[in-house]
Enzyme design. Sequence first.
Site, short mmCIF file in Angstrom:
data_model
loop_
_atom_site.label_atom_id
_atom_site.label_comp_id
_atom_site.label_asym_id
_atom_site.label_seq_id
_atom_site.Cartn_x
_atom_site.Cartn_y
_atom_site.Cartn_z
N GLU A 256 0.86 -1.19 0.00
CA GLU A 256 0.00 0.00 0.00
C GLU A 256 0.89 1.23 0.00
OE1 GLU A 256 -3.26 0.03 -0.21
OE2 GLU A 256 -3.84 -2.00 0.37
N ASP B 87 -18.70 -9.64 -9.29
CA ASP B 87 -18.64 -8.94 -8.01
C ASP B 87 -17.95 -7.59 -8.15
OD1 ASP B 87 -19.10 -8.84 -5.09
OD2 ASP B 87 -16.90 -8.86 -5.01
#
Length: 154
Positions: A70, A95
């Site tokens: 991240e 999804d």
Amino acid sequence: MNPSEFIMRLSTAAVASAKATSVPASITIAQAALESGWGESALTKTGNNLFGIKADSLWRGQTLTMNTKEFIKGQWVVVPALWRKYPSWQASIDDHAAFLKRNPRYKACFSCNSAPAFAKALAQAGYATDPAYADKVIGLMKQHKLLDLDGGAA
């Protein structure tokens, strides 16, 4: 898997998803390619998760825990994360589109008149922490002629 094989494997599902949800097929495939390393990532191989969608408290399906990079406070860090796990790539594509449609933060994406604009709106809404995310998605769309899958309706 090479890019051509990956694109062929996802094209039908991505185009069908685009018709049903208005998420451009080029976005679906470019994001899947970027997020999964053309289907080669551990998350994709173990969880059929093509898009790097994490499992939040609302997720009722299967999960797996894996590390991720991240971009936090100006630097890349490795942190553990809980990810959604799918029975198939089709389920991951379905999804992904549903995730974008139901999440209010991505509403602006659906008023974009092109797939590159959609990619920029996704990044602006915080889809990924990578500051170059939109440029990477757009680059893949152009390099692999994915915009052709949108049939002018992107």
